[in-house]
Scaffold this active site. Structure first.
Site, PDB file in Angstrom:
ATOM      1  N   LYS A   1       0.817  -1.220   0.000  1.00 30.62           N
ATOM      2  CA  LYS A   1       0.000   0.000   0.000  1.00 30.62           C
ATOM      3  C   LYS A   1       0.854   1.277   0.000  1.00 30.62           C
ATOM      4  O   LYS A   1       0.430   2.303  -0.523  1.00 30.62           O
ATOM      5  CB  LYS A   1      -0.926   0.014   1.214  1.00 30.62           C
ATOM      6  CG  LYS A   1      -2.100  -0.930   1.084  1.00 30.62           C
ATOM      7  CD  LYS A   1      -2.976  -0.848   2.312  1.00 30.62           C
ATOM      8  CE  LYS A   1      -4.368  -1.308   1.973  1.00 30.62           C
ATOM      9  NZ  LYS A   1      -5.347  -0.992   3.011  1.00 30.62           N
TER      10      LYS A   1
ATOM     11  N   ASP B   1     -10.779   3.313   0.918  1.00 30.85           N
ATOM     12  CA  ASP B   1     -11.186   2.932   2.282  1.00 30.85           C
ATOM     13  C   ASP B   1     -11.964   4.070   2.958  1.00 30.85           C
ATOM     14  O   ASP B   1     -12.900   3.840   3.708  1.00 30.85           O
ATOM     15  CB  ASP B   1      -9.964   2.589   3.144  1.00 30.85           C
ATOM     16  CG  ASP B   1      -9.542   1.136   2.958  1.00 30.85           C
ATOM     17  OD1 ASP B   1     -10.345   0.350   2.411  1.00 30.85           O
ATOM     18  OD2 ASP B   1      -8.408   0.789   3.342  1.00 30.85           O
TER      19      ASP B   1
HETATM   20  P1  NAP Z   1      -2.590  -2.180  10.421  1.00 30.65           P
HETATM   21  O1  NAP Z   1      -2.141  -1.120   9.493  1.00 30.65           O
HETATM   22  O2  NAP Z   1      -1.710  -3.343  10.695  1.00 30.65           O
HETATM   23  O3  NAP Z   1      -2.924  -1.477  11.837  1.00 30.65           O
HETATM   24  C1  NAP Z   1      -3.371  -2.210  12.925  1.00 30.65           C
HETATM   25  C2  NAP Z   1      -3.423  -1.337  14.162  1.00 30.65           C
HETATM   26  O4  NAP Z   1      -3.944  -2.137  15.210  1.00 30.65           O
HETATM   27  C3  NAP Z   1      -2.045  -0.834  14.608  1.00 30.65           C
HETATM   28  O5  NAP Z   1      -2.202   0.449  15.145  1.00 30.65           O
HETATM   29  C4  NAP Z   1      -1.692  -1.829  15.704  1.00 30.65           C
HETATM   30  O6  NAP Z   1      -0.863  -1.304  16.706  1.00 30.65           O
HETATM   31  C5  NAP Z   1      -3.051  -2.096  16.309  1.00 30.65           C
HETATM   32  N1  NAP Z   1      -3.075  -3.354  17.040  1.00 30.65           N
HETATM   33  C6  NAP Z   1      -2.848  -4.589  16.518  1.00 30.65           C
HETATM   34  N2  NAP Z   1      -2.968  -5.516  17.490  1.00 30.65           N
HETATM   35  C7  NAP Z   1      -3.247  -4.839  18.640  1.00 30.65           C
HETATM   36  C8  NAP Z   1      -3.456  -5.234  19.979  1.00 30.65           C
HETATM   37  N3  NAP Z   1      -3.426  -6.522  20.328  1.00 30.65           N
HETATM   38  N4  NAP Z   1      -3.710  -4.277  20.903  1.00 30.65           N
HETATM   39  C9  NAP Z   1      -3.746  -2.972  20.529  1.00 30.65           C
HETATM   40  N5  NAP Z   1      -3.542  -2.532  19.284  1.00 30.65           N
HETATM   41  C10 NAP Z   1      -3.303  -3.452  18.345  1.00 30.65           C
HETATM   42  O7  NAP Z   1      -3.968  -2.807   9.951  1.00 30.65           O
HETATM   43  P2  NAP Z   1      -5.150  -2.095   9.122  1.00 30.65           P
HETATM   44  O8  NAP Z   1      -4.904  -2.278   7.671  1.00 30.65           O
HETATM   45  O9  NAP Z   1      -5.354  -0.736   9.648  1.00 30.65           O
HETATM   46  O10 NAP Z   1      -6.375  -3.041   9.484  1.00 30.65           O
HETATM   47  C11 NAP Z   1      -6.905  -3.109  10.788  1.00 30.65           C
HETATM   48  C12 NAP Z   1      -8.170  -3.965  10.791  1.00 30.65           C
HETATM   49  O11 NAP Z   1      -9.157  -3.367   9.962  1.00 30.65           O
HETATM   50  C13 NAP Z   1      -7.952  -5.364  10.218  1.00 30.65           C
HETATM   51  O12 NAP Z   1      -8.721  -6.273  10.979  1.00 30.65           O
HETATM   52  C14 NAP Z   1      -8.485  -5.262   8.820  1.00 30.65           C
HETATM   53  O13 NAP Z   1      -8.977  -6.513   8.372  1.00 30.65           O
HETATM   54  C15 NAP Z   1      -9.631  -4.286   9.003  1.00 30.65           C
HETATM   55  N6  NAP Z   1      -9.921  -3.550   7.764  1.00 30.65           N
HETATM   56  C16 NAP Z   1     -11.178  -3.661   7.276  1.00 30.65           C
HETATM   57  C17 NAP Z   1     -11.525  -2.965   6.154  1.00 30.65           C
HETATM   58  C18 NAP Z   1     -12.918  -3.091   5.619  1.00 30.65           C
HETATM   59  O14 NAP Z   1     -13.137  -2.748   4.462  1.00 30.65           O
HETATM   60  N7  NAP Z   1     -13.867  -3.531   6.416  1.00 30.65           N
HETATM   61  C19 NAP Z   1     -10.571  -2.150   5.493  1.00 30.65           C
HETATM   62  C20 NAP Z   1      -9.290  -2.052   6.026  1.00 30.65           C
HETATM   63  C21 NAP Z   1      -8.978  -2.758   7.173  1.00 30.65           C
HETATM   64  P3  NAP Z   1       0.748  -1.394  16.611  1.00 30.65           P
HETATM   65  O15 NAP Z   1       1.133  -0.408  15.532  1.00 30.65           O
HETATM   66  O16 NAP Z   1       1.188  -1.048  17.969  1.00 30.65           O
HETATM   67  O17 NAP Z   1       1.057  -2.819  16.227  1.00 30.65           O
END
Ligand code: NAP
Length: 472
Positions: free
Chosen positions: A267, A303
């Site tokens: 990305k 998004d």
């Molecule tokens: P990402 O860039 O990896 O970000 C994840 C975030 O969650 C980071 O800030 C991470 O913190 C935090 N995190 C992970 N595990 C954690 C924990 N155990 N406790 C506290 N914080 C935690 O992921 P993303 O792309 O933003 O996606 C996040 C979620 O949204 C995923 O489940 C994804 O499937 C979903 N999503 C859905 C859509 C949709 O269309 N519905 C679109 C995009 C994403 P750290 O930086 O400290 O690790």
């Protein structure tokens, strides 16, 4: 042989069935051919070519000869076997001369192809292992120079080679192989025919895809192909597991791909390579969509709109409302900027406050405590993976008594997370991630094709695919 024959007779939708005698304990060409309703290729793959045949080469040669004598439509013989007498039968008219490399794409493809074609074999099959998308390009090159007559079947094995199976016609392949051998990247006949609409793909079919790594557990191919079918658009959408931004761009340019969804880990690297993009995408700092415009790649992040659409369709206005965002990753950035642009009072909560700060700053918001207090928000948005399958029992916050407000979980697998279940029980309105997933895909599809697709077929395809993943 009885099992193999039963499997043969269960096949639906194929034009030709390969009978792999080497997978049986009692290989017998006559049994393979008896009562067939569909033409067959009789194959008895040698162990030195990745097969399972344990007997002698003489035995193998004798069986393949017998298959030809009994009238098999095709017999597969390895180029390296040196069975010249079999190759000569009927001047090779019923021969598939094959060559497999399970470790790499052969470096001598053109020389090998010329030598194989010179034998007079009706069909020349060359399969090599692809470790990245670009490994398919020598096959594409070969197809343009040596396969104008469609006498060859060119296959890149592995997930990175899926285009050679789904877009067999682009490689001028005589046919494609369907099956259940996952290691080599085979797709079932049903998936090829129903999901990818294999028979309707032509030279004119527009190609789109999802690039990232891994992409095998994405629902995007199911959603976008369902949208193409429902809208009657001559396009196909492929999983494109790229090893790097470069790998994707080389491949996409060679195959004239019109657009792509982009997922982790490309990305940001593809954001850096895009030729142009809108201001919002620039502010987010990452893209999830590319579109080809002449020779240029234009970037976009859908998004943000995907997050806002489900709110708008419910008549929910974020203006002046306290929106707490959990997480500071890619999706949190889109959500924070989208909510900020709507006039929300944005607070970003992350386990690492230092990561939350730049996300909050871009959206004109502030950093809050992790986890947030129950009375600190009107709208709570989970942008972390906490609660996602297979860790569905986890939840980023707990509810101790009634709470008014809206809880929006971006997670779509499971459809109702523990967070949403508990929020609903506490009295909150809830929105699940499936709505956003479908909406961001609708935004991509509309941008690429100029046609706004119906949500229902895309949603149904996503739900069906997710159920398959959970069952596997
Ligand atoms: P990402 O860039 O990896 O970000 C994840 C975030 O969650 C980071 O800030 C991470 O913190 C935090 N995190 C992970 N595990 C954690 C924990 N155990 N406790 C506290 N914080 C935690 O992921 P993303 O792309 O933003 O996606 C996040 C979620 O949204 C995923 O489940 C994804 O499937 C979903 N999503 C859905 C859509 C949709 O269309 N519905 C679109 C995009 C994403 P750290 O930086 O400290 O690790």
């Amino acid at each position: 042989m009885a099992e193999l024959r039963a499997a043969r007779d269960r096949v639906e939708g194929a034009d030709l069935i390969e009978m792999r005698l080497d997978t049986t304990r009692d290989p017998d060409p006559a049994a393979a051919l008896a009562d067939r309703r569909t033409p067959v290729i009789v194959t008895c793959r040698a162990s030195w070519e990745g097969g399972q045949f344990a007997g002698s080469e003489d035995e193998r040669r004798r069986m393949l000869r017998q298959a030809l004598d009994l009238g098999a439509e095709y017999v597969d013989v390895e180029f390296r076997a040196g069975f010249d007498d079999l190759v000569a039968v009927d001047h090779g008219r019923r021969l598939v001369l094959s060559s497999h490399d399970f470790h790499a794409m052969p470096a001598d493809l053109a020389t090998r192809a010329r030598a194989m074609r010179a034998t007079g074999a009706a069909v020349v099959k060359i399969a090599g292992k692809a470790s990245c998308l670009s490994d398919c390009l020598p096959l594409l090159e070969l197809s343009r120079h040596l396969n104008a007559d469609g006498r060859m079947v060119l296959i890149a094995m592995g997930e990175a080679g899926l285009s050679t199976r789904i877009l067999a016609g682009r490689y001028h392949s005589a046919w494609t192989y369907a099956g259940s051998v996952r290691d080599v990247g085979q797709l079932s006949a049903e998936t090829l025919l129903a999901t990818y609409r294999f028979r309707s793909i032509t030279e004119r079919t527009a190609i789109y895809g999802l690039t990232g790594s891994p992409v095998s557990h994405s629902v995007s191919p199911a959603m976008h192909n369902a949208a193409c079918a429902a809208a009657g658009i001559d396009a196909v959408y492929l999983p494109l597991p790229a090893s790097s931004a470069d790998d994707f761009l080389r491949f996409a340019d060679a195959l004239e791909i019109r657009g792509a969804s982009v997922t982790i880990p490309h990305k940001v690297s593809l954001f850096d390579r895009a030729d142009d993009m809108d201001e919002t995408t620039r502010l987010i700092g990452a893209l999830n969509t590319l579109k080809k415009d002449g020779a240029r790649w234009i970037g976009r992040n859908t998004d943000l709109q995907g997050f806002l659409n489900p709110l708008a369709s419910r008549g929910i206005d974020l203006r002046g409302r306290r929106v707490s965002i959990l997480g500071a990753g890619g999706s949190a950035r889109s959500v924070a900027i989208g909510a900020g642009a709507q006039g929300a009072r944005v607070t970003v909560h992350a386990r690492d406050a230092a990561r939350a700060a730049p996300v909050a700053a871009r959206a004109g918001g502030v950093v809050g405590a992790w986890p947030p207090a129950a009375d600190a928000w009107d709208v709570l948005v989970n942008c972390t993976p906490i609660g996602m399958h297979p860790n569905a029992e986890a939840s980023p916050v707990s509810f101790h008594g009634p709470v008014a407000g809206l809880v929006y979980d971006l997670i779509y697998n499971p459809a109702e997370t523990r967070l949403l279940r508990e929020a609903r029980a506490a009295g909150c309105q809830t929105i699940g991630g499936l709505d956003m997933l479908v909406e961001q895909a609708i935004e991509q599809f509309s941008w690429w094709t100029g046609v706004r697709p119906e949500a229902a077929p895309m949603r149904a395809a996503a739900i069906a695919r997710l159920a398959e993943f959970r069952a596997s």
